[in-house]
Design a protein around this motif. Structure first.
Motif, PDB file in Angstrom:
ATOM      1  N   GLU A  38       0.824  -1.204   0.000  1.00  0.00           N
ATOM      2  CA  GLU A  38       0.000   0.000   0.000  1.00  0.00           C
ATOM      3  C   GLU A  38       0.860   1.256   0.000  1.00  0.00           C
ATOM      4  N   GLU A  39       1.929   1.268   0.801  1.00  0.00           N
ATOM      5  CA  GLU A  39       2.788   2.442   0.830  1.00  0.00           C
ATOM      6  C   GLU A  39       3.501   2.636  -0.498  1.00  0.00           C
ATOM      7  N   VAL A  40       3.959   1.537  -1.085  1.00  0.00           N
ATOM      8  CA  VAL A  40       4.617   1.636  -2.394  1.00  0.00           C
ATOM      9  C   VAL A  40       3.616   2.114  -3.443  1.00  0.00           C
ATOM     10  N   ARG A  41       2.372   1.616  -3.370  1.00  0.00           N
ATOM     11  CA  ARG A  41       1.343   2.045  -4.324  1.00  0.00           C
ATOM     12  C   ARG A  41       1.098   3.550  -4.195  1.00  0.00           C
ATOM     13  N   ARG A  42       0.987   4.041  -2.966  1.00  0.00           N
ATOM     14  CA  ARG A  42       0.768   5.474  -2.754  1.00  0.00           C
ATOM     15  C   ARG A  42       1.900   6.300  -3.348  1.00  0.00           C
TER      16      ARG A  42
END
Length: 821
Positions: free
Chosen positions: A196-200
């Motif tokens: 999720e953090e990488v996606r953001r």
């Protein structure tokens, strides 16, 4: 194949063996005969060629014990009993007096040995179970499966005489199942949150636009856009290096649109006067430029508000080892009404405290793992990482400033020198540190005085290598790994020499005790890694290098001039040995190399920008800006945003280990961002599976379970301890140091501090007693080195594991030393 007697043999031992075979009817393999004959020969009296049946059977058992041990190892591994050691199987084989035992007999003997060891491991079955599991984890990185844990629990229950009614095995099984489920959940959650953090981050990066879009979005001309970028009004979100050496600028369109309202002000404002950027509170896609301003690492000196509010003066005192740098600063510190002494190692912090106390100055102590508070004291001795930033003092001293260049701890020296709230700050170090300290003083706006001291006694380089047999009292041999130190120790003990050792894996208490034995004459020779380079007062006459190359955590390379000078300068103690000698051991290399390094000028640093890293306040500020409580996400953005690679003043420190811990912590729920940051800063060595153990402790903390301190484990009599048992004790000590470090920060989650202190003291005493033994013990995995011959041909190669030596030097990448801070 059974042996058929050879009646033509004339050897008395062979006659005795043949006769005994015929008498006992025992089957002998042909391959067993040579060793059996030698064993029987030792039992024969002069003129005899016969042995009785009991003697023969005992000789045959002696021949077969090694194969029995191997057979037992095979049987236990097939049964999944991975905690059984080779020492266990050898001890069991030694109790067998039947030359032809079956597997059941071997296993019964092994069972007695293992039960005795398990009982001696810890006072309770629960503690024994955890100690065995921890030792397996340290030694091999192996985490027992629930099934293996249940099998081990049955062995522990048998050792402590627990029957099924106690419910011990069942309780262990339930706990193991629950822990496995929890661990699986942690790993799954960590993967999901990282994704999720990488996606953001990628979503934000995909939204960026090129410079060509800026005039359209801002409703301005290209010339105006370029001017506002130069005036630092328009934030460049990302700078992407191009193959031709230029940069491609990318911009966050949301930030640009939010700045449209400022254009009339900018067009009418004064050129060159930048208006601070105010992030749009309505967006969570905060640009890198805003993050950089929040972190403010490009204005790092301003972060230390107390120090900047003082009118500080810095005195830089440089000189070689034995030039009296510490004495100069300590005298000024003792005269001051308040002050602090910051050291690179816990050991040296203790020495500073003792030096001030001896001058009649009550002094408290603060290191990563301990506190000593003296009521009414206005002086403090501390490790560099523990520098208090908000309590002004009259005088402070910071030692070993050349550590500014250390890739792992350099940022701590930057923070201490910039942030020490002292009206007069003494910075001590080797001449190599001068350019960077000057740069830091300039960045802080502090006036700088420079004092250079000369060595108090002459230091000469030996023209010829020194042979091992020519060592004399007060000589120090320098190796670059624990293994080499212990091999040299065995070689010298075999020659009847009295030896003390110092290496990074030893606790500060043990290192100090070994140094004292050497200084007091209880040991003739000191064998050490470069752990002696800092923090020990040693009366050395000659420093003798046993290798001229070291593994530095990345590669095996030649020693550099600073290392040779730092270590070689330990030779010749003022008032004890007026002249120091630096030499190389015969076979380890050329004396001309040592001579050239000792004469070399201070090395020119490739990069004079001091290293910096975020602290808890910066972490919280960035998290608030990006709207995330993920430490992984915060550090990922900091690594990407806070400092440009070409920043003229600072460079970001190596944060790989903190990032690795943050990554693993993602799946642990129930810890705040601030608590996660504390765990990320815990000094562990991942070469000893320290990060995995840290996550287990954090999971207990988050779940509200008390984190139980590691125990000392089973400690055999010091005079019978083998090298592998010494290494195991050193690893247990490292676990306790990390636990104690955390217990000072989370006392409710780590409550049994007295137990941890007791276990630490027991381990220190035992390790010290082992090293005091002045008889040679066999090396694990090899034969005793030949007397007079340095093991492993020093200087011709290097085994991984030396180099950094664990002192802060022994800690692999980034290798936080658990004994140093």
């Amino acid at each position: 194949m059974a042996h058929i007697p050879d009646m033509t043999s004339e050897s008395p031992a062979r006659h005795a063996v043949d006769a005994a075979i015929a008498e006992t009817g025992l089957a002998i393999e042909t391959r067993e005969l040579p060793k059996l004959e030698r064993t029987v020969a030792r039992a024969l009296a002069p003129g005899q060629d016969r042995v009785d049946a009991a003697t023969f059977r005992a000789a045959l058992c002696a021949v077969r014990r090694k194969p029995w041990g191997s057979r037992l190892m095979d049987l236990t591994r097939r049964a999944g009993e991975v905690w059984v050691t080779r020492a266990d199987t050898e001890a069991a084989a030694a109790t067998i007096d039947d030359p032809e035992p079956d597997d059941a007999s071997l296993l019964r003997a092994l069972g007695e040995v293992v039960r005795a060891r398990l009982r001696a491991t810890a006072p309770t079955p629960e503690a024994a179970l955890e100690t065995i599991r921890a030792d397996l984890f340290d030694g091999t990185g192996r985490v027992l499966s629930p099934a293996e844990t249940e099998t081990l629990s049955r062995a522990v229950a048998a050792a402590f005489g627990l029957d099924a009614a106690t419910g011990f095995v069942e309780a262990v099984r339930r706990t193991a199942d629950a822990r496995q489920e929890e661990q699986d959940a942690i790993e799954q959650a960590a993967r999901a949150r990282r994704r999720e953090e990488v996606r953001r981050l990628r979503e934000w990066e995909d939204s960026l636009v090129a410079f060509s879009e800026v005039p359209r979005l801002l409703h301005c001309s290209q010339k105006e856009a370029l001017r506002w970028i130069a005036e630092n009004r328009l934030p460049v979100a990302r700078r992407v290096p191009q193959p031709n050496g230029t940069e491609r600028w990318e911009f966050d369109p949301r930030e640009l649109v939010a700045l449209r309202a400022r254009l009339p002000e900018w067009r009418g404002g004064l050129p060159g006067v930048a208006t601070p950027l105010v992030p749009d509170p309505g967006t969570r896609k905060v640009g890198n430029a805003v993050i950089a301003r929040v972190a403010a690492l490009d204005r790092y000196a301003a972060h230390f508000k107390t120090a900047r509010a003082l009118k500080r003066r810095i005195t830089l005192v440089t000189g070689p080892t034995n030039s009296g740098k510490s004495h100069t600063a300590l005298e000024a510190l003792a005269r001051a009404e308040s002050g602090m002494a910051l050291a690179p190692l816990r050991l040296l912090a203790h020495e500073f405290r003792e030096a001030l106390t001896a001058r009649g100055v009550p002094t408290s102590l603060a290191t990563g793992e301990e506190r000593i508070d003296i009521p009414g004291s206005r002086h403090l001795a501390a490790t560099v990482e523990m520098c208090p930033l908000h309590n002004p003092v009259d005088v402070a001293m910071i030692d070993e400033a050349q550590m500014l260049s250390d890739p792992d701890r350099g940022a701590a020296w930057t923070a201490a020198i910039m942030g020490a709230p002292a009206r007069h700050l003494f910075v001590l170090g080797a001449p190599d540190c001068i350019p960077m300290v000057r740069r830091i003083a300039e960045l802080c706006g502090d006036p700088l005085d420079e004092v250079h001291l000369e060595r108090k006694g002459p230091l000469v380089t030996a023209s010829e290598p020194v042979r091992l047999q020519d060592l004399k009292p007060h000589d120090a041999l320098i190796a670059f790994s624990r293994r080499e130190v212990l091999d040299l120790r065995a070689a010298l003990l075999a020659r009847g020499r009295r030896v003390a050792v110092v290496y990074g894996a030893l606790s500060p208490e043990v290192r100090r005790a070994e140094a004292q034995r050497f200084n007091d004459g209880e040991a003739d020779i000191l064998i050490a890694t470069d752990a002696i380079g800092m923090g020990l007062n040693l009366t050395i006459r000659r420093v003798i290098f046993t290798a001229l190359r070291k593994f530095d955590g990345t590669q095996t390379r030649d020693l550099n001039a600073q290392e040779v000078k730092q270590i070689g300068g330990r030779a010749g103690r003022y008032g004890k040995h007026e002249q120091g000698v630096v030499a190389v051991l015969a076979g380890a290399g050329s004396a001309s190399f040592i001579r050239a390094m000792m004469a070399a000028p201070p090395a020119e640093l490739a990069d004079l920008r001091p290293q910096v890293q975020p602290d808890a306040d910066i972490i919280q500020a960035v998290a608030a800006e990006i709207g995330s409580e993920s430490l992984f996400g915060v550090l990922a953005r900091i690594r990407r945003a806070v400092l440009r690679p070409d920043d003229p003043n600072y460079r970001l420190a190596n944060m790989e280990q903190a990032f690795a811990i943050a990554t693993a912590l993602e799946g642990v729920s129930g810890l705040s961002l601030a608590q996660r940051w504390v765990y990320a800063m815990c000094p562990v060595d991942d070469r000893d599976n320290g990060i995995q153990r840290l996550i287990h402790w954090a999971a207990d903390h988050a779940a509200g379970r008390p984190v139980v301190p590691p125990g000392p484990g089973r400690l055999p009599p010091p005079d019978r301890a083998e090298r592998i048992e010494l290494e195991r004790a050193e690893k247990r000590h490292k676990r306790l140091v990390a636990w104690r470090w955390l217990s000072l920060r989370f006392p409710d989650a780590y409550p049994a501090r007295e137990d941890a202190e007791d276990a630490t003291a027991r381990l220190n005493d035992w390790i010290e007693d082992v090293l005091r033994q002045q008889s040679s013990r066999s090396r694990a995995g090899g034969e005793e080195p030949r007397p007079g011959q340095p093991p492993h041909a020093p200087g011709r190669g290097h085994r991984k594991g030396g180099g950094r030596n664990g002192n802060r030097g022994g800690k692999g990448p980034p290798r936080h030393s658990v004994s140093g801070r």
